[in-house]
Design an enzyme around this catalytic site. Structure first.
Site, short mmCIF file in Angstrom:
data_model
loop_
_atom_site.label_atom_id
_atom_site.label_comp_id
_atom_site.label_asym_id
_atom_site.label_seq_id
_atom_site.Cartn_x
_atom_site.Cartn_y
_atom_site.Cartn_z
N SER A 1 24.18 -29.75 25.38
CA SER A 1 24.09 -28.53 26.39
C SER A 1 23.21 -29.21 27.54
O SER A 1 22.26 -30.24 27.11
CB SER A 1 23.67 -27.36 25.60
OG SER A 1 22.36 -27.60 25.33
N ASP B 1 28.73 -29.48 27.08
CA ASP B 1 28.71 -28.15 26.90
C ASP B 1 28.60 -27.12 28.10
O ASP B 1 27.26 -27.30 28.34
CB ASP B 1 28.33 -27.62 25.47
CG ASP B 1 28.57 -26.20 25.04
OD1 ASP B 1 29.64 -25.92 25.26
OD2 ASP B 1 27.80 -25.57 24.33
N HIS B 2 29.23 -26.08 28.34
CA HIS B 2 28.67 -25.13 29.40
C HIS B 2 28.11 -25.88 30.69
O HIS B 2 26.94 -25.65 31.10
CB HIS B 2 27.46 -24.28 28.57
CG HIS B 2 28.29 -23.19 28.07
ND1 HIS B 2 28.86 -22.16 28.16
CD2 HIS B 2 28.26 -22.99 26.53
CE1 HIS B 2 29.42 -21.35 27.50
NE2 HIS B 2 29.06 -21.79 26.29
N HIS C 1 27.08 -15.55 22.28
CA HIS C 1 26.41 -16.34 21.88
C HIS C 1 25.26 -15.97 21.22
O HIS C 1 24.58 -14.80 21.24
CB HIS C 1 25.91 -17.23 23.17
CG HIS C 1 26.98 -18.00 23.88
ND1 HIS C 1 27.68 -17.58 24.98
CD2 HIS C 1 27.70 -19.08 23.52
CE1 HIS C 1 28.81 -18.43 25.34
NE2 HIS C 1 28.58 -19.44 24.35
#
Ligand code: G3H
Ligand code: 13P
Ligand code: ZN
Length: 279
Positions: A49, A81-82, A177
């Site tokens: 991330s 990720d993201h 989340h």
């Protein structure tokens, strides 16, 4: 063995199981993910991330993942990720990530499809696969915030996936989340509609603490990638707390080794639950 998401998810989609997208937040978690993949003979997705990149740097995070994966016979992807810092996601493609996620939920609606389409062309030329999220997924982690649920609209999802050419699509169907939210539920009817409308494999975010029956049902309705981060962070930190009860310990390796085992155990259970063991 480093692979991209296409190879991993095609198999999962065909044989109706899901592969875990496991976030690593430290060297120890990265070791645990690859060790669990080996123990379970499972494919896996090692996720990084933007917060982890801020913590240790893009190149070091990538080098940790790549070194572990190169030594392993299991098919494992290195996934951003993201991704919201798009120049950084581009850099990740250039340095060798095998897949990336574009989180365009904060972008003005009109700009999303053309932006993602261009990015997909750039990534595919380098054999890098692209996951995208268009509708914000609820819950809160340090860098990811979606306070309220905005559910995926199947019609828009169809248009978004067809026009952008992405390889997999992250759905927003009620998962959150971060730490568990009481009475969290997944909207299976909505998932079934999305699965009918969209032809690429589907991704479930915020799946920590989601009970096995819901996970199994989601897989039967087209979920092929399941993201887990919070459960690993909880297992890691709980174990550190236990270990530190022994006040004679002062070597960080003795403090952290039990946490590698604790995280590995959680991942092995998830791999069994997702049906990716022995695949
Ligand atoms: O879905 C989000 C991930 O769990 C990343 O969390 O930004 O705290 O690393 P993080
Ligand atoms: P959790 O916070 O439920 O583990 O979700 C992780 C995730 O979706 C990473 O993208
Ligand atoms: Zn997520």
């Amino acid at each position: 063995m480093l692979v991209n998401l296409r190879e991993i998810l095609q198999q999962a989609d065909k044989k109706r199981y899901a592969v875990g997208g496991f976030n690593f937040t430290s060297l120890e978690t990265a070791i645990a993910i690859v060790a669990a993949a080996e123990a379970e003979k499972s494919p896996a997705i090692l996720q990084i991330s933007e917060k982890t990149i801020d913590y240790c740097g893009l190149e070091l995070a990538f080098a940790i993942a790549k070194t572990l994966i190169d030594k392993s016979p299991r098919p494992i992807a290195i996934h951003f990720d993201h991704g919201r810092n798009f120049p950084l996601v581009k850099k990740a493609v250039e340095i060798g990530f095998s897949s990336v996620m574009l989180d365009v939920s904060k972008m003005p609606e009109k700009e999303r499809i053309p932006f993602v389409k261009d990015f997909v062309e750039f990534a595919h030329k380098r054999n890098v696969t692209v996951e995208a999220e268009e509708t914000v997924i609820a819950g809160r982690e340090d860098y990811i915030q979606g306070e309220a649920h905005m559910f995926t609209d199947p019609k828009r999802a169809k248009q978004f996936t067809e026009e952008t050419g992405i390889d997999c699509f992250a759905v927003s169907i009620g998962s959150s989340h971060g730490k568990p939210i009481p009475n969290e539920n997944l909207h299976m009817d909505l998932l079934a509609e999305i699965d009918k409308a969209v032809s690429v494999p589907l991704v479930l975010h915020g799946a920590s603490s989601t009970p096995k029956p819901l996970i199994r049902q989601a897989i039967s309705l087209g979920i092929c990638k399941i993201n887990i981060d919070t459960d690993l962070r909880l297992a890691f930190t709980d174990e550190v707390r236990q270990t530190l009860r022994d006040e004679s310990l002062y070597d960080p390796r003795d403090v952290l080794r039990p946490s590698i085992e604790a995280v590995k155990k959680v991942i092995e259970e998830k791999m069994k639950m997702f049906g990716s063991s022995q695949k």
